[in-house]
Design an enzyme around this catalytic site. Structure first.
Site, PDB file in Angstrom:
ATOM      1  N   HIS A 300      19.528 -34.434  76.428  1.00 40.72           N
ATOM      2  CA  HIS A 300      18.623 -34.025  77.499  1.00 40.72           C
ATOM      3  C   HIS A 300      18.594 -35.093  78.571  1.00 40.72           C
ATOM      4  O   HIS A 300      18.653 -36.283  78.256  1.00 40.72           O
ATOM      5  CB  HIS A 300      17.202 -33.802  76.962  1.00 40.72           C
ATOM      6  N   ASP A 357      16.539 -25.824  73.006  1.00 38.73           N
ATOM      7  CA  ASP A 357      17.425 -24.699  72.720  1.00 38.73           C
ATOM      8  C   ASP A 357      18.036 -24.731  71.324  1.00 38.73           C
ATOM      9  O   ASP A 357      18.662 -23.765  70.906  1.00 38.73           O
ATOM     10  CB  ASP A 357      18.568 -24.672  73.755  1.00 38.73           C
TER      11      ASP A 357
HETATM   12  N1  ACO Z   1      27.427 -33.513  72.635  1.00 41.27           N
HETATM   13  C1  ACO Z   1      28.237 -34.604  72.702  1.00 41.27           C
HETATM   14  N2  ACO Z   1      28.104 -35.601  73.593  1.00 41.27           N
HETATM   15  C2  ACO Z   1      27.105 -35.488  74.476  1.00 41.27           C
HETATM   16  C3  ACO Z   1      26.220 -34.393  74.497  1.00 41.27           C
HETATM   17  C4  ACO Z   1      26.407 -33.375  73.535  1.00 41.27           C
HETATM   18  N3  ACO Z   1      25.613 -32.317  73.503  1.00 41.27           N
HETATM   19  N4  ACO Z   1      25.332 -34.535  75.490  1.00 41.27           N
HETATM   20  C5  ACO Z   1      25.633 -35.691  76.102  1.00 41.27           C
HETATM   21  N5  ACO Z   1      26.712 -36.274  75.485  1.00 41.27           N
HETATM   22  C6  ACO Z   1      27.319 -37.579  75.814  1.00 41.27           C
HETATM   23  C7  ACO Z   1      28.153 -37.496  77.079  1.00 41.27           C
HETATM   24  O1  ACO Z   1      29.501 -37.189  76.773  1.00 41.27           O
HETATM   25  C8  ACO Z   1      27.981 -38.882  77.640  1.00 41.27           C
HETATM   26  O2  ACO Z   1      28.788 -39.762  76.892  1.00 41.27           O
HETATM   27  P1  ACO Z   1      29.471 -41.060  77.602  1.00 41.27           P
HETATM   28  O3  ACO Z   1      28.323 -41.897  78.062  1.00 41.27           O
HETATM   29  O4  ACO Z   1      30.298 -41.659  76.527  1.00 41.27           O
HETATM   30  O5  ACO Z   1      30.291 -40.514  78.733  1.00 41.27           O
HETATM   31  C9  ACO Z   1      26.536 -39.222  77.316  1.00 41.27           C
HETATM   32  O6  ACO Z   1      26.226 -38.465  76.131  1.00 41.27           O
HETATM   33  C10 ACO Z   1      25.527 -38.870  78.416  1.00 41.27           C
HETATM   34  O7  ACO Z   1      25.677 -37.483  78.718  1.00 41.27           O
HETATM   35  P2  ACO Z   1      25.547 -36.872  80.190  1.00 41.27           P
HETATM   36  O8  ACO Z   1      26.285 -35.578  80.230  1.00 41.27           O
HETATM   37  O9  ACO Z   1      25.924 -37.916  81.200  1.00 41.27           O
HETATM   38  O10 ACO Z   1      23.983 -36.654  80.286  1.00 41.27           O
HETATM   39  P3  ACO Z   1      23.249 -35.692  81.319  1.00 41.27           P
HETATM   40  O11 ACO Z   1      21.859 -36.175  81.406  1.00 41.27           O
HETATM   41  O12 ACO Z   1      24.052 -35.579  82.573  1.00 41.27           O
HETATM   42  O13 ACO Z   1      23.312 -34.241  80.611  1.00 41.27           O
HETATM   43  C11 ACO Z   1      22.826 -32.401  79.188  1.00 41.27           C
HETATM   44  C12 ACO Z   1      22.320 -33.721  79.831  1.00 41.27           C
HETATM   45  C13 ACO Z   1      23.464 -31.502  80.268  1.00 41.27           C
HETATM   46  C14 ACO Z   1      21.656 -31.664  78.592  1.00 41.27           C
HETATM   47  C15 ACO Z   1      23.884 -32.761  78.100  1.00 41.27           C
HETATM   48  O14 ACO Z   1      23.267 -33.556  77.090  1.00 41.27           O
HETATM   49  C16 ACO Z   1      24.539 -31.521  77.487  1.00 41.27           C
HETATM   50  O15 ACO Z   1      25.529 -31.022  78.040  1.00 41.27           O
HETATM   51  N6  ACO Z   1      23.992 -31.006  76.333  1.00 41.27           N
HETATM   52  C17 ACO Z   1      24.527 -29.816  75.718  1.00 41.27           C
HETATM   53  C18 ACO Z   1      24.020 -28.580  76.448  1.00 41.27           C
HETATM   54  C19 ACO Z   1      22.532 -28.332  76.185  1.00 41.27           C
HETATM   55  O16 ACO Z   1      22.072 -28.337  75.053  1.00 41.27           O
HETATM   56  N7  ACO Z   1      21.810 -28.045  77.280  1.00 41.27           N
HETATM   57  C20 ACO Z   1      20.374 -27.694  77.212  1.00 41.27           C
HETATM   58  C21 ACO Z   1      19.523 -28.818  77.765  1.00 41.27           C
HETATM   59  S1  ACO Z   1      17.814 -28.403  77.618  1.00 41.27           S
HETATM   60  C22 ACO Z   1      17.569 -27.309  78.843  1.00 41.27           C
HETATM   61  O17 ACO Z   1      18.163 -27.353  79.887  1.00 41.27           O
HETATM   62  C23 ACO Z   1      16.599 -26.277  78.651  1.00 41.27           C
END
Ligand code: ACO
Length: 421
Positions: A300, A357
């Site tokens: 998140h 979610d």
């Molecule tokens: N699985 C694996 N790795 C992950 C995940 C995941 N679900 N989420 C983040 N990471 C990793 C990224 O690869 C990144 O790694 P790095 O630093 O080595 O490059 C690090 O964690 C940070 O992730 P970002 O994508 O930069 O974080 P951001 O804040 O931009 O994204 C998000 C947040 C979009 C929610 C992301 O965690 C994600 O894609 N999660 C999966 C989709 C999801 O569950 N979305 C629902 C969110 S809740 C809502 O909107 C209601």
């Protein structure tokens, strides 16, 4: 007022420091370009506040979520979705007469013009329900007189807010009936919001299902400046009508990185189950940077400890499944996946926890909601939040949202005709 100082090329510029009611601090850089010719750059708005707001407070480090000052845990236990909706849009909990007149207004708004019903019926049954919801909401604008959205009266808000709350429920239920090849049912004025929705979908009311939905909708009702609220606000800032602004929220929510994740979580859990339940394999895939797979329902932008909504939903998931007598193997897979991920250094270091979610889809499935409708359920719950954000923005007389950019394309070049290219 305290000020922060920014030194650029040896010159010091002062910027006011804004302090929120919970001690959050922000540097107001709105005058920086006029003074320095420089903009600030923050792709994805990771460190940018777009507004001041008094609706929802999140403390991501400590897993705190409050609507208008009330803890989400207390609201889930003691309140109802419509009461929370009124709280979000008005700022305070309603008294009983205000709540019952809000309920009555929504009941009066719980029907759709024939033209909008025809639009729903015109979609192929395979169409994604979020596309139908957004289209039908936008189409509804044609059935209401045009208003000056930069100058709405109290009477306008009193008409439009219940209209949207009624419409989202009707469109979602009618789309479900259309996909099943079943006729549309009328809203029943003696039923509460969630019971009416269940009845509109299934033709009968199950008290346990309606109660479960009520809690899920409270949990989803607002989440400050997330992607879809921002989309609704950006459209609203152009004084687009409420139907277009809320459709913007729906469209942004649809994405799998946002509300669309609840559908993706179930699809992921089903895939793991079909693959023999080896969730360790999928943990490794999620960690592998050369693999596009991400653990859906994990991570998140704001919560870096735990998502309080996920905590409530996880507990509630077991209660609902027990109450409905449903045994779902995906719940065991979800729990196993969570347990392994929370011990894995990759997830620990990046502070990745289950989000809202992760478990919600398991409940929706147990309630008999089809997988491709999960994000629509989120949208019904989020409608009062989008409305509250949009109303606040208009009340603040906010300027049109129009970020700047740093241009990195070609510099001036001269036109070449086809032959010389
Ligand atoms: N699985 C694996 N790795 C992950 C995940 C995941 N679900 N989420 C983040 N990471 C990793 C990224 O690869 C990144 O790694 P790095 O630093 O080595 O490059 C690090 O964690 C940070 O992730 P970002 O994508 O930069 O974080 P951001 O804040 O931009 O994204 C998000 C947040 C979009 C929610 C992301 O965690 C994600 O894609 N999660 C999966 C989709 C999801 O569950 N979305 C629902 C969110 S809740 C809502 O909107 C209601």
């Amino acid at each position: 007022m305290s000020v922060g100082k920014i030194e650029i090329n040896g010159k010091v510029h002062e910027a006011p420091i804004i302090i929120g009611s919970e001690g959050e601090v922000a540097l107001d850089i709105s005058k920086l370009r006029a003074a320095t010719g420089m903009i600030t750059l923050d792709g994805g708005f990771k460190n940018t506040g777009s507004c001041t707001s008094s609706i929802t407070y999140i403390d991501g480090a400590n897993g705190v979520l409050r609507y208008r000052g009330y803890a989400i845990e207390e609201l889930c236990e003691k309140s109802s979705f419509l009461e929370v909706s009124k709280l979000l849009v008005d700022g305070n909990l309603p008294n009983s007469s205000a709540l019952s007149s809000f309920q009555d207004q929504i009941k009066k708004a719980s029907s759709l013009p024939e033209g909008v019903k025809s639009i729903i019926k015109s979609f192929p049954k395979s169409a994604h329900p979020m596309g139908v919801l957004s289209s039908a909401l936008a189409a509804l604008s044609g059935h209401f007189e045009a208003k000056d959205y930069g100058n709405l009266s109290k009477a306008d808000f009193d008409e439009l807010i219940p209209t949207m709350m009624g419409a989202v429920k009707m469109i979602a239920a009618y789309n479900y009936r259309h996909n099943k090849g079943e006729n549309f049912l009328d809203s029943k004025s003696d039923l509460d919001y969630c019971s009416d929705f269940i009845n509109l979908m299934f033709g009968e009311v199950d008290k346990d299902i309606a109660e479960a939905l009520d809690v899920l909708f409270i949990l989803h009702a607002d989440h400050e400046q997330n992607c879809s609220a921002t989309a609704a606000r950006v459209a609203g800032s152009a004084h687009a009508n409420i139907f277009a602004s809320m459709a913007s929220g729906v469209n942004a929510l649809w994405g799998p990185r946002h509300g669309g994740a609840n559908q993706k979580v179930i699809e992921m859990l089903e895939m793991i189950e079909a693959d023999g339940g080896d969730y360790q394999k999928y943990i490794e895939k999620a960690k592998d940077k050369s693999d596009p797979f991400r653990l859906m329902g994990f991570g998140h932008r704001v919560y870096k400890n735990f998502d309080p909504r996920a905590k409530i939903i996880k507990k509630y998931c077991e209660t609902v499944l027990n109450k409905l007598g449903v045994k779902d193997p995906t719940l065991d897979i979800a729990k196993g996946l969570e347990e392994v991920a929370l011990k894995d250094p990759y997830f620990v270091e990046r502070k990745l926890y289950p989000n809202v979610d992760f478990y919600s889809g398991i409940i929706y499935r147990a309630l008999g909601i089809p997988t491709n409708m999960f994000t629509v359920m989120f949208a019904i719950g989020r409608m009062p939040g989008w409305i509250a954000q949009w109303k606040e923005l208009l009340g603040q007389g906010m300027a049109i949202s129009r970020p700047r950019q740093v241009y990195t394309g070609e510099t001036l070049r001269t036109y070449k005709d086809v032959e010389s290219r």
